[in-house]
Design a protein around this motif. Structure first.
Motif, PDB file in Angstrom:
ATOM      1  N   ASP A  26       0.806  -1.126  -0.012  1.00 17.90           N
ATOM      2  CA  ASP A  26       0.041  -0.053   0.094  1.00 17.90           C
ATOM      3  C   ASP A  26       0.960   1.139   0.041  1.00 17.90           C
ATOM      4  OD1 ASP A  26      -2.226  -1.617   0.053  1.00 17.90           O
ATOM      5  OD2 ASP A  26      -2.633  -1.384   2.310  1.00 17.90           O
ATOM      6  N   TYR A  30       1.063   3.832  -2.833  1.00 17.06           N
ATOM      7  CA  TYR A  30       0.990   5.421  -2.687  1.00 17.06           C
ATOM      8  C   TYR A  30       2.003   6.396  -3.198  1.00 17.06           C
ATOM      9  CZ  TYR A  30       0.095   9.835   0.220  1.00 17.06           C
ATOM     10  OH  TYR A  30      -0.193  10.871   0.441  1.00 17.06           O
ATOM     11  N   THR A  98      -8.211   2.890   8.058  1.00 19.02           N
ATOM     12  CA  THR A  98      -7.941   4.083   7.133  1.00 19.02           C
ATOM     13  C   THR A  98      -7.357   3.536   6.055  1.00 19.02           C
ATOM     14  OG1 THR A  98      -7.680   5.442   8.951  1.00 19.02           O
ATOM     15  CG2 THR A  98      -6.844   6.054   6.812  1.00 19.02           C
ATOM     16  N   THR A  99      -8.040   3.726   4.747  1.00 21.46           N
ATOM     17  CA  THR A  99      -7.234   3.114   3.429  1.00 21.46           C
ATOM     18  C   THR A  99      -6.495   4.101   2.841  1.00 21.46           C
ATOM     19  OG1 THR A  99      -9.333   3.814   2.187  1.00 21.46           O
ATOM     20  CG2 THR A  99      -8.967   1.477   3.045  1.00 21.46           C
ATOM     21  N   ASP A 100      -6.634   5.409   3.227  1.00 23.33           N
ATOM     22  CA  ASP A 100      -5.710   6.534   2.761  1.00 23.33           C
ATOM     23  C   ASP A 100      -4.345   6.525   3.317  1.00 23.33           C
ATOM     24  OD1 ASP A 100      -4.384   8.915   1.683  1.00 23.33           O
ATOM     25  OD2 ASP A 100      -6.156  10.171   2.083  1.00 23.33           O
ATOM     26  N   ALA A 140       1.421  11.761   4.237  1.00 25.27           N
ATOM     27  CA  ALA A 140       1.265  12.669   3.229  1.00 25.27           C
ATOM     28  C   ALA A 140       2.224  13.840   3.346  1.00 25.27           C
ATOM     29  CB  ALA A 140      -0.116  12.951   2.993  1.00 25.27           C
TER      30      ALA A 140
END
Length: 155
Positions: A26, A30, A98-100, A140
């Protein structure tokens, strides 16, 4: 130990490895979506050690965790010991539900974070195990800060 207990422990270990591997994939996905096309899982050892779970480019070591219970001090220490001495060390923990990936919690040494121009109001925490101050930010923010630094350097 009975066969049933051994099977249960073996199954649990396999499940944890699978969860960890999925979180690493993941993180790679990203990073790919943000232009870091060389990002990949570190499946092989280099000079007898594995320098982080995810490689994106030389000088950055990313350790990825996907576990229910927090163990930040030992994770930071593990990441620091695995990385080369001059590497920027980032530890990322999947946030349950949370997938983000950008919203997952990341710890990066405060020295590196502030040297890169990270927000001076960023929350920090002292780690006794590494004897360092660590910045606590969403993943992020780490990626965006590295991208901005890279763009300024290449102008």
């Amino acid at each position: 130990m009975t066969d049933d207990v051994a099977r249960t422990l073996s199954s649990r270990g396999r499940s944890n490895r699978n969860k960890g591997a999925q979180a690493e994939r993941d993180v790679c996905r990203y990073l790919w979506d943000r232009g870091w096309l060389d990002a990949r899982r570190m499946l092989e050892r280099v000079h007898g050690k594995q320098p982080g779970d995810v490689w994106c480019f030389d000088g950055v070591s990313i350790e990825v965790k996907n576990v229910k219970n927090s163990s930040w001090p030992s994770w930071r220490s593990q990441a620091r010991m695995a990385a080369d001495p001059n590497d920027v060390v980032v530890v990322v923990r999947k946030k349950a539900g949370t997938t983000d990936v950008g919203l997952w919690t990341a710890h990066i040494t405060a020295t590196d974070w502030f040297r890169w121009g990270g927000n001076p109001k960023t929350k920090t925490t002292w780690c006794e195990r590494t004897a360092e101050l660590w910045a606590v930010v969403p993943f992020a923010h780490v990626v965006d800060t590295i991208n901005e630094l890279h763009e300024r350097h290449n102008k």
